[in-house]
Write a protein that holds these residues in place. Structure first.
Motif, PDB file in Angstrom:
ATOM      1  N   ILE A 169      52.674 -22.382   1.550  1.00 15.91           N
ATOM      2  CA  ILE A 169      53.757 -21.561   1.006  1.00 15.91           C
ATOM      3  C   ILE A 169      53.678 -21.520  -0.513  1.00 15.91           C
ATOM      4  CG2 ILE A 169      56.268 -21.386   0.747  1.00 15.91           C
ATOM      5  CD1 ILE A 169      56.550 -22.531   3.539  1.00 15.91           C
ATOM      6  N   ARG A 170      53.376 -22.649  -1.130  1.00 18.63           N
ATOM      7  CA  ARG A 170      53.278 -22.708  -2.588  1.00 18.63           C
ATOM      8  C   ARG A 170      52.152 -21.818  -3.104  1.00 18.63           C
ATOM      9  NH1 ARG A 170      55.612 -26.651  -5.517  1.00 18.63           N
ATOM     10  NH2 ARG A 170      55.708 -28.013  -3.684  1.00 18.63           N
ATOM     11  N   LYS A 171      51.015 -21.793  -2.381  1.00 12.80           N
ATOM     12  CA  LYS A 171      49.893 -20.952  -2.803  1.00 12.80           C
ATOM     13  C   LYS A 171      50.220 -19.476  -2.659  1.00 12.80           C
ATOM     14  CE  LYS A 171      46.147 -24.237  -1.859  1.00 12.80           C
ATOM     15  NZ  LYS A 171      44.929 -24.500  -1.031  1.00 12.80           N
ATOM     16  N   ARG A 172      50.961 -19.117  -1.607  1.00 13.34           N
ATOM     17  CA  ARG A 172      51.278 -17.709  -1.379  1.00 13.34           C
ATOM     18  C   ARG A 172      52.373 -17.206  -2.306  1.00 13.34           C
ATOM     19  NH1 ARG A 172      50.042 -15.898   3.849  1.00 13.34           N
ATOM     20  NH2 ARG A 172      51.069 -13.939   3.225  1.00 13.34           N
ATOM     21  N   LEU A 173      53.230 -18.114  -2.758  1.00 11.76           N
ATOM     22  CA  LEU A 173      54.357 -17.718  -3.603  1.00 11.76           C
ATOM     23  C   LEU A 173      54.211 -18.253  -5.019  1.00 11.76           C
ATOM     24  CD1 LEU A 173      57.343 -18.263  -1.112  1.00 11.76           C
ATOM     25  CD2 LEU A 173      56.144 -16.147  -1.648  1.00 11.76           C
ATOM     26  N   VAL A 174      53.019 -18.173  -5.561  1.00 12.62           N
ATOM     27  CA  VAL A 174      52.802 -18.630  -6.931  1.00 12.62           C
ATOM     28  C   VAL A 174      53.560 -17.716  -7.896  1.00 12.62           C
ATOM     29  CG1 VAL A 174      50.596 -19.754  -6.506  1.00 12.62           C
ATOM     30  CG2 VAL A 174      50.658 -17.306  -6.946  1.00 12.62           C
ATOM     31  N   VAL A 175      53.896 -18.259  -9.054  1.00 10.03           N
ATOM     32  CA  VAL A 175      54.762 -17.565 -10.004  1.00 10.03           C
ATOM     33  C   VAL A 175      54.138 -16.266 -10.503  1.00 10.03           C
ATOM     34  CG1 VAL A 175      55.935 -17.768 -12.223  1.00 10.03           C
ATOM     35  CG2 VAL A 175      55.816 -19.749 -10.698  1.00 10.03           C
ATOM     36  N   TRP A 176      52.813 -16.265 -10.752  1.00 11.65           N
ATOM     37  CA  TRP A 176      52.191 -15.089 -11.370  1.00 11.65           C
ATOM     38  C   TRP A 176      52.275 -13.855 -10.475  1.00 11.65           C
ATOM     39  CZ3 TRP A 176      48.266 -12.562  -8.918  1.00 11.65           C
ATOM     40  CH2 TRP A 176      47.550 -13.253  -7.950  1.00 11.65           C
ATOM     41  N   LYS A 177      52.370 -14.047  -9.132  1.00 12.51           N
ATOM     42  CA  LYS A 177      52.459 -12.884  -8.252  1.00 12.51           C
ATOM     43  C   LYS A 177      53.770 -12.134  -8.464  1.00 12.51           C
ATOM     44  CE  LYS A 177      49.416 -14.268  -4.465  1.00 12.51           C
ATOM     45  NZ  LYS A 177      49.295 -14.486  -3.009  1.00 12.51           N
ATOM     46  N   GLY A 178      54.846 -12.883  -8.745  1.00 11.77           N
ATOM     47  CA  GLY A 178      56.132 -12.240  -8.936  1.00 11.77           C
ATOM     48  C   GLY A 178      56.232 -11.419 -10.207  1.00 11.77           C
ATOM     49  N   TYR A 180      53.952  -9.295 -11.360  1.00  5.71           N
ATOM     50  CA  TYR A 180      53.237  -8.027 -11.291  1.00  5.71           C
ATOM     51  C   TYR A 180      53.667  -7.140 -10.130  1.00  5.71           C
ATOM     52  CZ  TYR A 180      50.232 -10.497 -14.561  1.00  5.71           C
ATOM     53  OH  TYR A 180      49.765 -11.219 -15.639  1.00  5.71           O
ATOM     54  N   ILE A 181      54.699  -7.509  -9.404  1.00  7.25           N
ATOM     55  CA  ILE A 181      55.198  -6.671  -8.315  1.00  7.25           C
ATOM     56  C   ILE A 181      56.687  -6.457  -8.511  1.00  7.25           C
ATOM     57  CG2 ILE A 181      53.448  -7.354  -6.628  1.00  7.25           C
ATOM     58  CD1 ILE A 181      55.369  -9.333  -5.453  1.00  7.25           C
ATOM     59  N   VAL A 187      60.571  -9.339  -2.389  1.00  4.78           N
ATOM     60  CA  VAL A 187      61.340  -9.626  -1.172  1.00  4.78           C
ATOM     61  C   VAL A 187      60.451  -9.497   0.060  1.00  4.78           C
ATOM     62  CG1 VAL A 187      63.246  -8.850   0.280  1.00  4.78           C
ATOM     63  CG2 VAL A 187      63.526  -8.934  -2.189  1.00  4.78           C
ATOM     64  N   THR A 188      59.600  -8.454   0.089  1.00  3.90           N
ATOM     65  CA  THR A 188      58.692  -8.264   1.214  1.00  3.90           C
ATOM     66  C   THR A 188      57.702  -9.425   1.326  1.00  3.90           C
ATOM     67  OG1 THR A 188      58.845  -5.860   0.967  1.00  3.90           O
ATOM     68  CG2 THR A 188      56.986  -6.717   2.236  1.00  3.90           C
ATOM     69  N   LEU A 189      57.150  -9.854   0.180  1.00  3.46           N
ATOM     70  CA  LEU A 189      56.234 -10.987   0.167  1.00  3.46           C
ATOM     71  C   LEU A 189      56.925 -12.244   0.660  1.00  3.46           C
ATOM     72  CD1 LEU A 189      53.518 -12.311  -0.587  1.00  3.46           C
ATOM     73  CD2 LEU A 189      54.403 -12.575  -2.909  1.00  3.46           C
ATOM     74  N   LEU A 190      58.136 -12.472   0.182  1.00  5.60           N
ATOM     75  CA  LEU A 190      58.887 -13.665   0.572  1.00  5.60           C
ATOM     76  C   LEU A 190      59.158 -13.680   2.071  1.00  5.60           C
ATOM     77  CD1 LEU A 190      60.384 -16.194  -0.507  1.00  5.60           C
ATOM     78  CD2 LEU A 190      62.419 -14.781  -0.708  1.00  5.60           C
ATOM     79  N   ASN A 191      59.592 -12.545   2.612  1.00  7.55           N
ATOM     80  CA  ASN A 191      59.903 -12.476   4.037  1.00  7.55           C
ATOM     81  C   ASN A 191      58.659 -12.669   4.891  1.00  7.55           C
ATOM     82  OD1 ASN A 191      62.636 -12.042   3.615  1.00  7.55           O
ATOM     83  ND2 ASN A 191      62.425  -9.822   3.550  1.00  7.55           N
ATOM     84  N   SER A 192      57.551 -12.083   4.460  1.00  6.92           N
ATOM     85  CA  SER A 192      56.324 -12.212   5.247  1.00  6.92           C
ATOM     86  C   SER A 192      55.815 -13.643   5.248  1.00  6.92           C
ATOM     87  CB  SER A 192      55.243 -11.273   4.700  1.00  6.92           C
ATOM     88  OG  SER A 192      54.869 -11.650   3.382  1.00  6.92           O
TER      89      SER A 192
END
Length: 218
Positions: A169-178, A180-181, A187-192
């Protein structure tokens, strides 16, 4: 066969070499990565393996185990690309199983990866387990072990049991992704992420309060 050939030859692909795509070409063997036809074709071949095992059991060549009140006998479980063989601890069963796998390799062209295959046992002496693993040419499985991403035999009340899930979960929700989207994309990334990664774990085990807080912080 014509349908399968059409799926193979109806598209063109290119390969990235050092970041640059090559010229496109038409594949003549093998499916593209992620092709939905791949698991279907694999299941057709895997069903052949299951048929051979059922036939061997009906002829008394291999002896499975009995489960349930109705004493139903089974010798194998298949899920996607994973296959589990279950039989009584007898040398004949191991030799027949090895023979079935060798015949399956010759008939299908597929190769069993014995380096990734493991032999597990319950209530069997270590010497017998080592002898069986030598016949099958695979390593001995230790408890706890992982199956379908879940640690089987470990204590789910311990925090380290959930460490792999938290790391994913930590790898998928890294800070830098937030950064640039958009908000909707976040929200879509978080839910998935929260609906896919913990699915196996939470369907079998109750999450601890501390681990739940860690996921909320992430």
């Amino acid at each position: 066969m014509s349908w399968i050939r059409g799926c193979l030859e109806s598209s063109t692909i290119s390969i990235l070499v050092n970041g640059s795509p090559t010229e496109q070409f038409a594949p003549t063997k093998g499916l593209r990565q992620g092709d939905p036809l791949a698991p279907f074709l694999f299941l057709i071949v895997a069903e052949g393996l299951a048929g051979v095992v059922r036939q061997a059991e009906s002829k008394g060549l291999i002896e499975g185990i009995m489960v349930g009140q109705k004493r139903i006998s089974f010798t194998m479980l298949q899920f996607a690309y994973d296959t589990i063989f279950v039989c009584k601890a007898k040398t004949q069963n191991i030799v027949v199983l090895k023979s079935i796998l060798i015949c399956f390799e010759i008939a299908s062209g597929l190769k069993v990866n014995f380096n990734k295959s493991k032999l597990g046992s319950m209530g069997i002496h270590d010497n017998m387990v080592q002898r069986f693993s030598t016949i099958l040419n695979c390593s001995v499985m230790k408890v706890p072990f992982k199956y379908l991403g879940i640690s089987v035999g470990a204590n789910h009340r311990r925090k380290d049991f959930w460490q792999d899930m938290v790391t994913k979960i930590r790898k998928r929700l890294v800070v830098w992704k937030g950064k640039y989207i958009s908000f909707a994309g976040r929200v879509t990334l978080l839910n998935s992420v929260l609906s896919s990664i913990p699915l196996y774990y939470l369907s079998l085990f109750k999450i601890s309060v501390s681990v739940g807080k860690t996921i909320k912080e992430i």
